[in-house]
Design a protein around this motif. Structure first.
Motif, PDB file in Angstrom:
ATOM      1  N   GLY A   1      70.036  32.275  31.971  1.00 56.30           N
ATOM      2  CA  GLY A   1      69.330  31.185  31.312  1.00 56.30           C
ATOM      3  C   GLY A   1      69.377  31.312  29.793  1.00 56.30           C
ATOM      4  O   GLY A   1      69.370  32.414  29.255  1.00 56.30           O
ATOM      5  N   LYS A   2      69.464  30.142  29.154  1.00 57.08           N
ATOM      6  CA  LYS A   2      69.517  30.105  27.686  1.00 57.08           C
ATOM      7  C   LYS A   2      68.236  29.476  27.144  1.00 57.08           C
ATOM      8  O   LYS A   2      67.591  28.680  27.835  1.00 57.08           O
ATOM      9  CB  LYS A   2      70.734  29.290  27.242  1.00 57.08           C
ATOM     10  N   THR A   3      67.897  29.807  25.890  1.00 57.70           N
ATOM     11  CA  THR A   3      66.738  29.174  25.265  1.00 57.70           C
ATOM     12  C   THR A   3      67.105  27.747  24.877  1.00 57.70           C
ATOM     13  O   THR A   3      68.286  27.426  24.697  1.00 57.70           O
ATOM     14  CB  THR A   3      66.317  29.901  23.974  1.00 57.70           C
TER      15      THR A   3
ATOM     16  N   ALA B   1      89.498  25.077  25.940  1.00 53.90           N
ATOM     17  CA  ALA B   1      88.517  24.537  24.996  1.00 53.90           C
ATOM     18  C   ALA B   1      87.549  25.631  24.539  1.00 53.90           C
ATOM     19  O   ALA B   1      87.179  25.706  23.356  1.00 53.90           O
ATOM     20  CB  ALA B   1      87.739  23.388  25.641  1.00 53.90           C
ATOM     21  N   ARG B   2      87.161  26.508  25.468  1.00 55.55           N
ATOM     22  CA  ARG B   2      86.266  27.620  25.112  1.00 55.55           C
ATOM     23  C   ARG B   2      86.960  28.601  24.169  1.00 55.55           C
ATOM     24  O   ARG B   2      86.362  29.090  23.224  1.00 55.55           O
ATOM     25  CB  ARG B   2      85.858  28.352  26.388  1.00 55.55           C
ATOM     26  N   VAL B   3      88.226  28.861  24.456  1.00 51.27           N
ATOM     27  CA  VAL B   3      89.016  29.762  23.598  1.00 51.27           C
ATOM     28  C   VAL B   3      89.149  29.149  22.203  1.00 51.27           C
ATOM     29  O   VAL B   3      88.942  29.817  21.181  1.00 51.27           O
ATOM     30  CB  VAL B   3      90.404  30.031  24.242  1.00 51.27           C
TER      31      VAL B   3
ATOM     32  N   THR C   1      80.348  32.342  22.451  1.00 50.08           N
ATOM     33  CA  THR C   1      81.170  31.735  23.511  1.00 50.08           C
ATOM     34  C   THR C   1      80.666  32.120  24.894  1.00 50.08           C
ATOM     35  O   THR C   1      80.621  31.300  25.801  1.00 50.08           O
ATOM     36  CB  THR C   1      82.648  32.136  23.334  1.00 50.08           C
ATOM     37  N   SER C   2      80.277  33.385  25.065  1.00 51.06           N
ATOM     38  CA  SER C   2      79.746  33.820  26.356  1.00 51.06           C
ATOM     39  C   SER C   2      78.787  34.979  26.115  1.00 51.06           C
ATOM     40  O   SER C   2      79.171  35.997  25.527  1.00 51.06           O
ATOM     41  CB  SER C   2      80.887  34.269  27.268  1.00 51.06           C
ATOM     42  N   VAL C   3      77.547  34.812  26.547  1.00 51.22           N
ATOM     43  CA  VAL C   3      76.509  35.794  26.213  1.00 51.22           C
ATOM     44  C   VAL C   3      76.869  37.197  26.702  1.00 51.22           C
ATOM     45  O   VAL C   3      76.750  38.176  25.963  1.00 51.22           O
ATOM     46  CB  VAL C   3      75.136  35.339  26.764  1.00 51.22           C
ATOM     47  N   SER C   4      77.360  37.303  27.950  1.00 49.66           N
ATOM     48  CA  SER C   4      77.659  38.648  28.462  1.00 49.66           C
ATOM     49  C   SER C   4      78.812  39.304  27.692  1.00 49.66           C
ATOM     50  O   SER C   4      78.923  40.531  27.651  1.00 49.66           O
ATOM     51  CB  SER C   4      77.961  38.604  29.960  1.00 49.66           C
ATOM     52  N   ALA C   5      79.686  38.510  27.070  1.00 51.46           N
ATOM     53  CA  ALA C   5      80.798  39.061  26.283  1.00 51.46           C
ATOM     54  C   ALA C   5      80.297  39.833  25.067  1.00 51.46           C
ATOM     55  O   ALA C   5      80.939  40.787  24.613  1.00 51.46           O
ATOM     56  CB  ALA C   5      81.745  37.943  25.851  1.00 51.46           C
ATOM     57  N   ALA C   6      79.126  39.428  24.550  1.00 52.65           N
ATOM     58  CA  ALA C   6      78.547  40.146  23.398  1.00 52.65           C
ATOM     59  C   ALA C   6      78.358  41.617  23.745  1.00 52.65           C
ATOM     60  O   ALA C   6      78.531  42.502  22.908  1.00 52.65           O
ATOM     61  CB  ALA C   6      77.210  39.524  23.021  1.00 52.65           C
ATOM     62  N   ARG C   7      78.001  41.887  25.022  1.00 53.91           N
ATOM     63  CA  ARG C   7      77.725  43.271  25.438  1.00 53.91           C
ATOM     64  C   ARG C   7      79.009  44.069  25.615  1.00 53.91           C
ATOM     65  O   ARG C   7      79.019  45.274  25.412  1.00 53.91           O
ATOM     66  CB  ARG C   7      76.886  43.257  26.722  1.00 53.91           C
ATOM     67  N   SER C   8      80.120  43.408  26.026  1.00 53.93           N
ATOM     68  CA  SER C   8      81.376  44.140  26.226  1.00 53.93           C
ATOM     69  C   SER C   8      82.023  44.581  24.909  1.00 53.93           C
ATOM     70  O   SER C   8      82.957  45.365  24.922  1.00 53.93           O
ATOM     71  CB  SER C   8      82.387  43.299  27.028  1.00 53.93           C
TER      72      SER C   8
ATOM     73  N   SER D   1      78.762  31.000  36.202  1.00 51.26           N
ATOM     74  CA  SER D   1      77.438  31.440  35.777  1.00 51.26           C
ATOM     75  C   SER D   1      76.818  30.498  34.740  1.00 51.26           C
ATOM     76  O   SER D   1      75.617  30.214  34.822  1.00 51.26           O
ATOM     77  CB  SER D   1      77.464  32.892  35.277  1.00 51.26           C
ATOM     78  N   SER D   2      77.625  29.974  33.800  1.00 48.11           N
ATOM     79  CA  SER D   2      77.050  29.075  32.776  1.00 48.11           C
ATOM     80  C   SER D   2      76.407  27.866  33.450  1.00 48.11           C
ATOM     81  O   SER D   2      75.267  27.477  33.148  1.00 48.11           O
ATOM     82  CB  SER D   2      78.122  28.550  31.812  1.00 48.11           C
ATOM     83  N   GLU D   3      77.166  27.298  34.377  1.00 50.51           N
ATOM     84  CA  GLU D   3      76.713  26.104  35.096  1.00 50.51           C
ATOM     85  C   GLU D   3      75.518  26.448  35.998  1.00 50.51           C
ATOM     86  O   GLU D   3      74.526  25.709  36.050  1.00 50.51           O
ATOM     87  CB  GLU D   3      77.896  25.676  35.973  1.00 50.51           C
TER      88      GLU D   3
HETATM   89  C1  DP6 Z   1      74.937  36.974  36.364  1.00 47.22           C
HETATM   90  O1  DP6 Z   1      77.689  35.494  30.228  1.00 47.22           O
HETATM   91  O2  DP6 Z   1      79.019  34.439  32.097  1.00 47.22           O
HETATM   92  O3  DP6 Z   1      76.613  38.045  35.064  1.00 47.22           O
HETATM   93  O4  DP6 Z   1      76.729  32.894  28.461  1.00 47.22           O
HETATM   94  O5  DP6 Z   1      77.205  30.919  29.854  1.00 47.22           O
HETATM   95  O6  DP6 Z   1      79.048  32.523  29.328  1.00 47.22           O
HETATM   96  P1  DP6 Z   1      77.565  32.333  29.563  1.00 47.22           P
HETATM   97  O7  DP6 Z   1      77.234  33.125  30.921  1.00 47.22           O
HETATM   98  P2  DP6 Z   1      77.729  34.559  31.366  1.00 47.22           P
HETATM   99  O8  DP6 Z   1      76.573  34.955  32.417  1.00 47.22           O
HETATM  100  C2  DP6 Z   1      76.489  36.199  33.022  1.00 47.22           C
HETATM  101  C3  DP6 Z   1      75.448  36.177  34.084  1.00 47.22           C
HETATM  102  C4  DP6 Z   1      75.359  37.418  34.957  1.00 47.22           C
HETATM  103  C5  DP6 Z   1      74.292  38.382  34.463  1.00 47.22           C
HETATM  104  C6  DP6 Z   1      74.629  39.207  33.246  1.00 47.22           C
HETATM  105  O9  DP6 Z   1      75.801  39.553  33.024  1.00 47.22           O
HETATM  106  O10 DP6 Z   1      73.670  39.558  32.529  1.00 47.22           O
END
Ligand code: DP6
Length: 327
Positions: free
Chosen positions: A20-22, A71-73, A139-146, A193-195
């Motif tokens: 979920g996003k704010t 488009a995301r890229v 672009t993708s929240v979980s990518a920030a962690r990688s 996951s975004s959707e």
């Molecule tokens: C269930 O990072 O793929 O893996 O930010 O919209 O790109 P967007 O979503 P994404 O969501 C990951 C969701 C998850 C849980 C997690 O990795 O924390």
């Protein structure tokens, strides 16, 4: 002028989930999350800015790719171009995973982390890990962690946040744990996951409870990782995943990522614990079950999971490094 660079990034698995996003800010997570970046599997991405190109081009695992993925890229490349003052310059992006995309490991996290690092270097931007993580997060929240290695946290977004990078909590060698992935399907994709999270936030009556409770679970996981206390974090890891799925299941219409094999695997992890082998489960936006366990127990846990009806194979992954430019 050689505006080209290659970067390597690894997938990560969240022990405290982001879902979920704010409502305010740009792609800001509604809850804090904590993940382990995994060694052994990698995305390798080359970005080449080229004056002769009329549009960005993307090749994914050897196949030309367009539509929403491109488009995301391009969105990420636009941010790099704007920052580097290279507005008109299009790029060729070639990205390969050395692990199967359907393995249940978040390929978008490693993909966008590798893209951020390669694109910034190719555009001759000098960005530190925090700026690269923030770039990937947009672009993708979980990518920030990688972008970071080992055990990584990302706080929730708050109103007024301009930048929000992930941070390393502890390096890979901090704690000898393993993640055993029980692969339950080789087939097509689930609801992305975004959707899935957007639909959950909008329609699930459990959204409020999830957003309210997730920070306390995150804190328990964070403290347990620092203390290297598997028994302390295990229940919070499981609750974080199951609460996220409960919120998704309660959406209208409900989103169910589980298959029959997922449920069998959950039961098997709990039986295994009763029998004295310690492991705790987590589940992402798909039917695969991932088990957090001690490094020394990983092979026994993998063997147990392979005996579960519907589990096709297992992958054993250990904490690994953050994204980096290939020399
Ligand atoms: C269930 O990072 O793929 O893996 O930010 O919209 O790109 P967007 O979503 P994404 O969501 C990951 C969701 C998850 C849980 C997690 O990795 O924390």
């Amino acid at each position: 002028m050689n505006l080209s660079a290659t970067a390597i990034a690894h997938p990560n698995i969240a022990l405290a989930k982001y879902w979920g996003k704010t409502a305010f800010g740009y792609n800001l997570p509604a809850v804090p999350s904590l993940s382990v970046t995994l060694a052994g599997m990698a995305t390798r991405t080359t970005v080449s800015f080229d004056e002769s190109l009329a549009a960005d081009q993307l090749v994914l695992n050897g196949e030309p790719s367009a539509g929403e993925t491109l488009a995301r890229v391009s969105g990420l490349l636009d941010r790099v171009r704007a920052r580097a003052g290279k507005h008109g310059l299009r790029a060729r992006v070639d990205s390969k995973n050395d692990f199967p995309t359907a393995s249940g490991l978040a390929s978008s996290a490693s993909a966008f982390a590798a893209l951020a690092v390669a694109a910034a270097r190719a555009a001759e931007l000098e960005l530190d890990a925090a700026a690269l993580s923030d770039l990937a997060r947009r672009t993708s929240v979980s990518a920030a962690r990688s972008v970071l290695g080992g055990f990584v946290t990302l706080r929730a977004g708050v109103e007024g946040d301009e930048v929000l990078p992930a941070e390393q909590l502890a390096p890979p060698a901090h704690w000898d744990v393993a993640i055993v992935v029980a692969v339950t399907r080789e087939g097509p994709k689930d609801v992305g996951s975004s959707e899935g999270m957007k639909h959950t936030m909008k329609t699930s009556p459990y959204t409020g409870a999830w957003v309210e409770r997730a920070p306390a679970l995150f804190e328990r996981v964070r403290a347990g990782v620092l203390a290297k206390d598997l028994a302390a974090i295990g229940p919070a890891v499981e609750q974080s995943a199951l609460m996220m799925h409960a919120a998704a299941i309660a959406a209208d219409p409900g989103i169910l990522y589980f298959s029959g094999a997922t449920v069998e695997a959950i039961a098997a992890v709990r039986r295994m614990r009763k029998d004295g082998l310690e492991g705790y489960l987590t589940i992402d936006a798909g039917p695969h079950v991932k088990v957090l366990t001690r490094g020394s127990d990983a092979e026994r846990v993998a063997e147990t999971m392979r005996s579960v009806p519907g589990v096709l194979r297992t992958i054993v992954a250990r904490p690994g490094p953050g994204a980096h430019v290939e020399p």
